[in-house]
Design a protein around this motif. Structure first.
Motif, short mmCIF file in Angstrom:
data_model
loop_
_atom_site.label_atom_id
_atom_site.label_comp_id
_atom_site.label_asym_id
_atom_site.label_seq_id
_atom_site.Cartn_x
_atom_site.Cartn_y
_atom_site.Cartn_z
N GLU A 136 -20.12 -33.80 28.29
CA GLU A 136 -21.37 -34.42 28.88
C GLU A 136 -21.88 -33.18 29.77
O GLU A 136 -23.30 -33.19 29.93
CB GLU A 136 -20.96 -35.45 29.95
N ASP A 137 -21.17 -32.45 30.20
CA ASP A 137 -21.89 -31.49 31.46
C ASP A 137 -22.51 -30.28 30.32
O ASP A 137 -23.53 -29.64 30.68
CB ASP A 137 -20.64 -30.59 32.03
N TYR A 139 -23.82 -30.90 27.54
CA TYR A 139 -25.25 -31.73 27.00
C TYR A 139 -26.18 -31.31 28.28
O TYR A 139 -27.48 -30.98 28.03
CB TYR A 139 -25.04 -33.04 26.90
N GLU A 140 -25.84 -31.74 29.44
CA GLU A 140 -26.61 -31.47 30.75
C GLU A 140 -27.12 -30.09 30.60
O GLU A 140 -28.55 -29.95 31.03
CB GLU A 140 -25.90 -31.98 31.98
N ASP A 170 -31.23 -29.05 30.05
CA ASP A 170 -31.78 -28.39 31.29
C ASP A 170 -32.38 -27.09 30.62
O ASP A 170 -33.68 -26.68 30.84
CB ASP A 170 -30.77 -27.97 32.45
N SER A 201 -31.05 -38.40 29.12
CA SER A 201 -30.69 -39.71 30.01
C SER A 201 -31.18 -39.23 31.51
O SER A 201 -31.24 -38.20 31.78
CB SER A 201 -28.98 -39.74 29.90
N TYR A 260 -29.33 -36.96 33.83
CA TYR A 260 -29.66 -35.31 33.66
C TYR A 260 -30.85 -35.19 34.69
O TYR A 260 -31.25 -33.85 34.58
CB TYR A 260 -29.75 -34.90 32.32
N SER A 261 -31.39 -35.87 35.45
CA SER A 261 -32.46 -35.59 36.15
C SER A 261 -32.49 -34.89 37.58
O SER A 261 -33.43 -34.63 38.25
CB SER A 261 -33.14 -36.90 36.36
N SER A 315 -30.85 -31.60 37.30
CA SER A 315 -30.72 -30.30 36.77
C SER A 315 -31.85 -29.42 37.48
O SER A 315 -33.00 -30.08 37.72
CB SER A 315 -30.67 -30.25 35.30
#
Length: 239
Positions: A71-72, A74-75, A79, A121, A124-125, A127
């Motif tokens: 998941e990190d 993906y983040e 970004d 998602s 992820y806002s 970043s």
């Protein structure tokens, strides 16, 4: 699993390197870029810690020292591509025009990276590039007299509209990938069939709609602009 934190953490709050010791062999930017290349070429399902590790030339378990969870990863990817926004220049003072321009950028970025639709998602806002994007949007919306929370809802709806357009385009492309005809040919056949059914008399409201004229199916840019303009106008009415 190696690198997994015992408590929730934000990848951006985790230092890329400790205060002491050798400089890491790879940066988050290196890792994110490798993952984006894979996703752009083969789709998000092809992105695995093993494949990303092979892409940058390190062991899979070593990669977890840089990125604790998928998941990190993906983040980091979200970004990185969010950095493709052109956030230069000051808002024009016309918040509708400015937000429509931002929406077009969102659509372009999602078309270049269609896997974004699968992983986007609100989580992820936080970043760096996501925060820059939000800051620019709020600056553009400064002249719109609605609550701050409503502005965030508008931004989310703009992103959702872009995601819907790209997901539909992707679905059409995937449907015709393994057949000997084009998406346009299939759309024409389906449109003709629908027209015959509508004009048979069982769907009077649909018949009236078609009789009044609808947006041409080969005008996705115009359709997107019309949808976004109506969306922006609906928020203007709340001011």
């Amino acid at each position: 699993m190696a690198g997994r934190a015992a408590e929730p953490e934000v990848i951006w709050a985790r230092p890329e390197r400790a205060g002491r010791g050798p400089k890491p062999a790879y940066s988050r930017g290196d890792i994110a870029a490798a993952a984006v290349r894979i996703a752009d070429a083969d789709g998000i399902d092809a992105v695995s810690m093993r494949r990303v590790a092979a892409e940058i030339g390190c062991g899979t378990m070593s990669l977890y020292n840089y990125v604790p969870r998928k998941e990190d990863l993906y983040e980091l990817m979200v970004d990185l591509v969010s950095g493709e926004y052109d956030l230069s220049g000051r808002p024009s003072g016309d918040w509708r025009a400015d937000m429509l321009a931002m929406a077009r950028q969102t659509l372009d970025i999602m078309r270049r990276h269609p896997w974004l639709v699968r992983v986007m998602s609100s989580v992820y806002s936080v970043s760096p590039n996501a925060l820059r994007y939000l800051e620019k949007c709020l600056a553009c919306l400064e002249g719109l007299d609605i609550p701050a929370g409503t502005k965030l809802e508008l931004i989310a709806m703009i992103n959702g509209s872009a995601m819907t357009f790209v997901a539909n385009e992707r679905a059409i492309a995937e449907r015709t990938r393994s057949v000997p005809w084009s998406a346009e040919q299939e759309e024409a056949v389906r449109g003709a069939y629908m027209m015959r059914q509508v004009m048979a008399g069982d769907y009077p409201h649909l018949a009236a709609l078609f009789a009044s004229g609808v947006a041409p199916p080969d005008d996705p840019e115009g359709a997107f602009d019309r949808v976004l303009t109506r969306l922006l106008d609906s928020f203007a009415s709340k001011a």
